[in-house]
Design an enzyme around this catalytic site. Structure first.
Site, PDB file in Angstrom:
ATOM      1  N   HIS A   1       4.951  -6.208 -11.259  1.00 52.00           N
ATOM      2  CA  HIS A   1       5.123  -5.768  -9.826  1.00 52.00           C
ATOM      3  C   HIS A   1       4.366  -6.723  -8.878  1.00 52.00           C
ATOM      4  O   HIS A   1       4.671  -6.909  -7.829  1.00 52.00           O
ATOM      5  CB  HIS A   1       4.250  -4.363  -9.543  1.00 52.00           C
ATOM      6  CG  HIS A   1       4.390  -3.782  -8.344  1.00 52.00           C
ATOM      7  ND1 HIS A   1       5.672  -3.447  -7.915  1.00 52.00           N
ATOM      8  CD2 HIS A   1       3.492  -3.770  -7.070  1.00 52.00           C
ATOM      9  CE1 HIS A   1       5.195  -3.064  -6.590  1.00 52.00           C
ATOM     10  NE2 HIS A   1       4.387  -3.143  -6.169  1.00 52.00           N
TER      11      HIS A   1
ATOM     12  N   GLY B   1       0.932  -1.126  -0.004  1.00 56.92           N
ATOM     13  CA  GLY B   1       0.158   0.065   0.036  1.00 56.92           C
ATOM     14  C   GLY B   1       0.783   1.233  -0.011  1.00 56.92           C
ATOM     15  O   GLY B   1       1.556   1.506  -1.092  1.00 56.92           O
TER      16      GLY B   1
ATOM     17  N   SER C   1       6.510  -4.203  -2.112  1.00 58.96           N
ATOM     18  CA  SER C   1       6.224  -3.070  -2.414  1.00 58.96           C
ATOM     19  C   SER C   1       6.432  -2.049  -1.355  1.00 58.96           C
ATOM     20  O   SER C   1       7.375  -1.920  -0.827  1.00 58.96           O
ATOM     21  CB  SER C   1       4.737  -2.813  -3.208  1.00 58.96           C
ATOM     22  OG  SER C   1       4.243  -1.678  -3.734  1.00 58.96           O
ATOM     23  N   TRP C   2       5.241  -1.137  -0.865  1.00 53.66           N
ATOM     24  CA  TRP C   2       5.235  -0.638   0.450  1.00 53.66           C
ATOM     25  C   TRP C   2       5.630  -1.551   1.680  1.00 53.66           C
ATOM     26  O   TRP C   2       6.342  -1.234   2.560  1.00 53.66           O
ATOM     27  CB  TRP C   2       4.201   0.048   0.813  1.00 53.66           C
ATOM     28  CG  TRP C   2       3.834   0.473   2.116  1.00 53.66           C
ATOM     29  CD1 TRP C   2       3.162  -0.287   3.314  1.00 53.66           C
ATOM     30  CD2 TRP C   2       4.361   1.515   2.966  1.00 53.66           C
ATOM     31  NE1 TRP C   2       3.227   0.263   4.558  1.00 53.66           N
ATOM     32  CE2 TRP C   2       4.097   1.389   4.233  1.00 53.66           C
ATOM     33  CE3 TRP C   2       5.504   2.522   2.541  1.00 53.66           C
ATOM     34  CZ2 TRP C   2       4.623   2.263   5.301  1.00 53.66           C
ATOM     35  CZ3 TRP C   2       5.797   3.391   3.624  1.00 53.66           C
ATOM     36  CH2 TRP C   2       5.514   3.180   4.729  1.00 53.66           C
TER      37      TRP C   2
ATOM     38  N   ASP D   1       8.879  -4.345 -13.597  1.00 48.58           N
ATOM     39  CA  ASP D   1       8.094  -3.564 -12.698  1.00 48.58           C
ATOM     40  C   ASP D   1       7.991  -2.033 -13.108  1.00 48.58           C
ATOM     41  O   ASP D   1       8.945  -1.213 -12.883  1.00 48.58           O
ATOM     42  CB  ASP D   1       8.471  -3.929 -11.399  1.00 48.58           C
ATOM     43  CG  ASP D   1       7.626  -3.392 -10.057  1.00 48.58           C
ATOM     44  OD1 ASP D   1       6.803  -2.306 -10.401  1.00 48.58           O
ATOM     45  OD2 ASP D   1       8.032  -3.776  -8.962  1.00 48.58           O
TER      46      ASP D   1
END
Length: 349
Positions: free
Chosen positions: A327, A64, A135-136, A299
């Protein structure tokens, strides 16, 4: 366990993965314990445990910010070996209060999320754990490990996001990503053309911030859906077909989008509540922590340059470029690389 005894700036690309996602992941399983942990400031975090209660602890750090966890994410880990800990970060998933309900975002920042992870670790009686994030989730995992290296067995990271200005501009403003997905970027910008036409040449993150937190709930919802759709539609090398959603699913999707967009934009409008390049500058704190980085070669959301720069700054890491992936962690090559990494770390305690 990965061989991390010598520093290296090399990376490798595995063979093209031909198995389905269901063939790659471990079988589905249910948690043996769930709770809502009070971490203060009115925040109660959803925390669950599955797998082997006496196994190697591993904590899954979702993306996120604002993405929340899903049951299928338990399947990255051998349930006979791992004590699998999933939690929803502040404001999203099954944690309360929820950002879609107007939760106060002023009590959500990186330092607090790091402190929440420590609160979970202490509550569950874990001395050291494997930290897994994409990711986050890779951002927060690195921030946690650099703050508390003594409690980290190792790191398994995917889709590296270091929350630097160029990364935000590349994807959310008129940087490089729009050149690869001009049609989807046009749809993303459509809400700005309608509700903030004079700001199109400015910082989209700031403009979305105003729309997402304005007084008109319908405009906020439209902004949230546009923001979330841009990310969802560009997260895979091959763009998946969008499912037809029933009314209940649509309501859940809108609720997810509001939380996801509000929290994510809140972090990005505030530079992640970190100094520029902080995670690279403090990578020396990872010394002695082994790690595996799994990065999609194509990505677009989190360009491979960040994974490469992290790998160079962290000699104990191994970097895999997945040749046929973007991604998403649910792309077969990415999932296979992550399973290979968690299997390699099984013996660590």
């Amino acid at each position: 366990m990965p061989d991390t005894t010598t520093a290296s700036v090399a990376a490798h690309s595995p063979a093209i993965e031909t198995r389905s996602l269901d063939e790659i992941l471990y079988p589905a399983l249910e948690p043996y314990q769930t709770e809502h942990l009070d971490v203060g400031e009115g925040q109660r975090l959803y925390v669950e445990q599955s797998g082997n209660p006496h196994g190697t602890p591993v904590v899954f750090v979702h993306g996120g910010p604002g993405g929340g966890t899903s049951p299928w994410q338990r399947r990255f880990f051998d349930p006979a070996v791992y004590r699998i800990i999933l939690f929803d970060q502040r404001g999203c998933g099954r944690s309360t209060p929820h950002a879609a309900d107007g939760a106060d975002l002023s009590v959500i920042d990186t330092a607090r999320l790091v402190a929440d992870m420590e609160c979970i670790r202490e509550r569950l009686g874990v001395e050291r754990w494997l930290v897994f994030g994409g990711s986050w989730g890779s951002t927060l995992s690195l921030a946690y490990a650099e703050a508390h290296p003594e409690h980290v067995i190792g790191l398994v990271l995917r889709g590296i996001f270091l929350l630097r200005r160029w990364e935000l501009d590349w994807y959310y403003n008129r940087g490089g990503a729009q050149n690869l997905f001009p049609d989807l970027f046009d749809a993303y910008e459509s809400v700005l053309r309608e509700h903030a036409p004079d700001e199109l040449a400015g910082d989209h993150i700031e403009t979305f911030h105003r729309l997402l937190n304005g007084s008109d709930p319908e405009v906020a919802l439209r902004a949230a859906l546009a923001w979330s759709a841009w990310e969802a539609r560009t997260s895979h090398l091959l763009i998946p077909d969008e499912p037809v959603q029933a009314s209940q699913q649509l309501a859940e999707h809108r609720r997810f989008a509001l939380a996801f967009a509000r929290i994510e934009n809140h972090f990005f409008a505030n530079a992640g509540f970190m100094r520029e390049n902080q995670l690279i500058d403090e990578a020396d704190r990872l010394g002695g922590i082994p790690g595996v980085i799994v990065q999609g070669r194509y990505d677009v959301v989190c360009p491979p340059r960040s994974a490469w720069e992290l790998h160079r700054a962290w000699p104990q890491s191994q970097l895999t470029f997945v040749p046929n992936a973007g991604h998403g962690s649910n792309e077969a090559g990415i999932a296979a690389g992550l399973i290979e990494a968690t299997d390699a770390f099984r013996a660590l305690r």
